[in-house]
Design a protein around this motif. Sequence first.
Motif, mmCIF file in Angstrom:
data_model
loop_
_atom_site.group_PDB
_atom_site.id
_atom_site.type_symbol
_atom_site.label_atom_id
_atom_site.label_comp_id
_atom_site.label_asym_id
_atom_site.label_seq_id
_atom_site.Cartn_x
_atom_site.Cartn_y
_atom_site.Cartn_z
ATOM 1 N N ARG A 43 40.480 -68.835 37.785
ATOM 2 C CA ARG A 43 39.655 -68.366 38.912
ATOM 3 C C ARG A 43 39.270 -69.511 39.844
ATOM 4 N NH1 ARG A 43 33.738 -66.336 37.459
ATOM 5 N NH2 ARG A 43 33.978 -65.818 39.634
ATOM 6 N N LYS A 44 39.364 -70.769 39.375
ATOM 7 C CA LYS A 44 39.033 -71.919 40.212
ATOM 8 C C LYS A 44 40.085 -72.200 41.279
ATOM 9 C CE LYS A 44 36.369 -74.186 36.609
ATOM 10 N NZ LYS A 44 36.200 -75.415 35.823
ATOM 11 N N TRP A 45 41.304 -71.640 41.095
ATOM 12 C CA TRP A 45 42.365 -71.922 42.064
ATOM 13 C C TRP A 45 43.148 -70.682 42.504
ATOM 14 C CZ3 TRP A 45 47.659 -71.223 41.280
ATOM 15 C CH2 TRP A 45 48.040 -70.883 39.984
ATOM 16 N N LEU A 46 43.087 -69.593 41.746
ATOM 17 C CA LEU A 46 43.874 -68.410 42.083
ATOM 18 C C LEU A 46 43.042 -67.138 41.944
ATOM 19 C CD1 LEU A 46 46.678 -67.203 42.844
ATOM 20 C CD2 LEU A 46 47.157 -67.079 40.396
ATOM 21 N N ALA A 47 42.942 -66.634 40.715
ATOM 22 C CA ALA A 47 42.261 -65.361 40.484
ATOM 23 C C ALA A 47 41.777 -65.301 39.042
ATOM 24 C CB ALA A 47 43.209 -64.197 40.760
ATOM 25 N N ALA A 48 40.629 -64.672 38.842
ATOM 26 C CA ALA A 48 40.093 -64.463 37.496
ATOM 27 C C ALA A 48 40.874 -63.349 36.809
ATOM 28 C CB ALA A 48 38.610 -64.112 37.579
ATOM 29 N N GLY A 49 40.613 -63.184 35.531
ATOM 30 C CA GLY A 49 41.222 -62.094 34.769
ATOM 31 C C GLY A 49 41.677 -62.575 33.412
ATOM 32 N N THR A 50 41.272 -61.860 32.386
ATOM 33 C CA THR A 50 41.629 -62.220 31.021
ATOM 34 C C THR A 50 43.053 -61.770 30.717
ATOM 35 O OG1 THR A 50 39.338 -61.991 30.345
ATOM 36 C CG2 THR A 50 40.990 -61.926 28.596
ATOM 37 N N MET A 51 43.839 -62.676 30.142
ATOM 38 C CA MET A 51 45.214 -62.379 29.741
ATOM 39 C C MET A 51 45.331 -62.501 28.234
ATOM 40 S SD MET A 51 47.623 -64.656 32.241
ATOM 41 C CE MET A 51 47.975 -64.181 33.910
ATOM 42 N N GLN A 52 45.975 -61.540 27.617
ATOM 43 C CA GLN A 52 46.386 -61.697 26.228
ATOM 44 C C GLN A 52 47.834 -62.152 26.277
ATOM 45 O OE1 GLN A 52 45.729 -57.995 24.242
ATOM 46 N NE2 GLN A 52 43.512 -58.184 24.357
ATOM 47 N N MET A 53 48.136 -63.213 25.596
ATOM 48 C CA MET A 53 49.440 -63.847 25.717
ATOM 49 C C MET A 53 50.495 -63.157 24.856
ATOM 50 S SD MET A 53 49.345 -66.302 27.941
ATOM 51 C CE MET A 53 48.477 -65.129 28.925
ATOM 52 N N ASN A 54 50.738 -61.877 25.150
ATOM 53 C CA ASN A 54 51.764 -61.092 24.469
ATOM 54 C C ASN A 54 52.539 -60.298 25.503
ATOM 55 O OD1 ASN A 54 50.895 -61.698 21.723
ATOM 56 N ND2 ASN A 54 49.106 -60.440 22.209
ATOM 57 N N ALA A 55 53.870 -60.341 25.427
ATOM 58 C CA ALA A 55 54.697 -59.565 26.348
ATOM 59 C C ALA A 55 54.312 -58.092 26.254
ATOM 60 C CB ALA A 55 56.166 -59.758 26.023
ATOM 61 N N GLY A 56 54.231 -57.459 27.426
ATOM 62 C CA GLY A 56 53.892 -56.054 27.497
ATOM 63 C C GLY A 56 52.415 -55.770 27.696
ATOM 64 N N THR A 57 51.577 -56.780 27.543
ATOM 65 C CA THR A 57 50.130 -56.589 27.649
ATOM 66 C C THR A 57 49.695 -56.503 29.112
ATOM 67 O OG1 THR A 57 49.844 -57.878 25.632
ATOM 68 C CG2 THR A 57 47.893 -57.533 26.982
ATOM 69 N N PRO A 58 48.931 -55.468 29.479
ATOM 70 C CA PRO A 58 48.418 -55.376 30.849
ATOM 71 C C PRO A 58 47.220 -56.297 31.044
ATOM 72 C CG PRO A 58 47.687 -53.486 29.587
ATOM 73 C CD PRO A 58 48.575 -54.300 28.672
ATOM 74 N N PHE A 59 46.957 -56.659 32.294
ATOM 75 C CA PHE A 59 45.771 -57.425 32.660
ATOM 76 C C PHE A 59 45.499 -57.197 34.136
ATOM 77 C CE2 PHE A 59 49.247 -60.230 33.630
ATOM 78 C CZ PHE A 59 48.853 -60.936 34.751
ATOM 79 N N GLU A 60 44.337 -57.629 34.580
ATOM 80 C CA GLU A 60 43.946 -57.485 35.973
ATOM 81 C C GLU A 60 43.663 -58.854 36.566
ATOM 82 O OE1 GLU A 60 41.113 -54.471 38.298
ATOM 83 O OE2 GLU A 60 39.994 -55.782 36.932
ATOM 84 N N LEU A 61 44.189 -59.108 37.762
ATOM 85 C CA LEU A 61 43.847 -60.303 38.518
ATOM 86 C C LEU A 61 42.767 -59.931 39.526
ATOM 87 C CD1 LEU A 61 47.390 -61.797 39.163
ATOM 88 C CD2 LEU A 61 45.600 -62.765 37.715
ATOM 89 N N VAL A 62 41.757 -60.794 39.662
ATOM 90 C CA VAL A 62 40.643 -60.554 40.574
ATOM 91 C C VAL A 62 40.498 -61.786 41.475
ATOM 92 C CG1 VAL A 62 38.189 -60.015 40.791
ATOM 93 C CG2 VAL A 62 39.487 -59.155 38.811
ATOM 94 N N TRP A 63 40.849 -61.603 42.755
ATOM 95 C CA TRP A 63 40.749 -62.679 43.724
ATOM 96 C C TRP A 63 39.398 -62.664 44.411
ATOM 97 C CZ3 TRP A 63 45.384 -60.305 42.862
ATOM 98 C CH2 TRP A 63 46.502 -61.124 42.709
ATOM 99 N N ARG A 64 38.811 -63.848 44.505
ATOM 100 C CA ARG A 64 37.610 -64.086 45.319
ATOM 101 C C ARG A 64 37.845 -65.417 46.042
ATOM 102 N NH1 ARG A 64 35.411 -62.800 40.154
ATOM 103 N NH2 ARG A 64 34.800 -60.603 40.083
ATOM 104 N N ASN A 65 38.744 -65.364 47.019
ATOM 105 C CA ASN A 65 39.183 -66.599 47.675
ATOM 106 C C ASN A 65 38.067 -67.347 48.377
ATOM 107 O OD1 ASN A 65 41.813 -66.289 46.770
ATOM 108 N ND2 ASN A 65 42.425 -65.114 48.563
ATOM 109 N N ASP A 66 36.968 -66.659 48.738
ATOM 110 C CA ASP A 66 35.833 -67.355 49.358
ATOM 111 C C ASP A 66 35.205 -68.365 48.400
ATOM 112 O OD1 ASP A 66 36.248 -65.727 51.545
ATOM 113 O OD2 ASP A 66 34.368 -64.620 51.346
ATOM 114 N N GLU A 67 35.427 -68.214 47.100
ATOM 115 C CA GLU A 67 34.825 -69.098 46.095
ATOM 116 C C GLU A 67 35.688 -70.313 45.751
ATOM 117 O OE1 GLU A 67 33.983 -66.632 42.711
ATOM 118 O OE2 GLU A 67 32.619 -65.341 43.837
#
Length: 177
Positions: A43-67
């Motif tokens: 989140r310090k350079w791109l987007a927040a969002g928790t990833m589980q490091m397994n192929a096939g796992t969904p996740f969400e990216l959350v951009w707050r570029n003002d930060e």
Amino acid sequence: MTELAGMHTFGELIEPATLKIERILPGSAERVWSYLTDGELRRKWLAAGTMQMNAGTPFELVWRNDELTDPPGKRPDAFPEEQRMQSRIIEVDPPRRLVFSWGERGEVSFTLEPKGSEVLLTVIHRRISDRTNEIMIGAGWHMHLEVLAAVLSGGRSEPFWDGWARLCREYERRLPG
């Protein structure tokens, strides 16, 4: 550091609808990997969002570029303060390679290659929908990677939105029509 992978090297279309951009970054592959995969670091350079490091796992990216930078620069009127996107892990090989879907259509891969005390990061964004998005995505990755390099080195980046707008004009000029 090679000029090809220098801090200000522009991305290029390596085939239709596929952008490639490279950066030499300070630190080990493991350190840079953590900034790709740990949501709080990412989140310090791109987007927040928790990833589980397994192929096939969904996740969400959350951009707050003002930060990302202080000051953030002038956000274009068409962009909200927060942007969200659903993605899915496609491939994971720590600390060398991460591939995930970009929304429903695209795909982004990150490849890390150690270069002494630095690491070469290659980002390839596939299946970009049209030229307008090639320009915006090229400028976006370019600016986000400048922020990442500044975070990793303890430096500062230009205001995010001002840099992005400047880079959009440059990518408009550089990418084939």
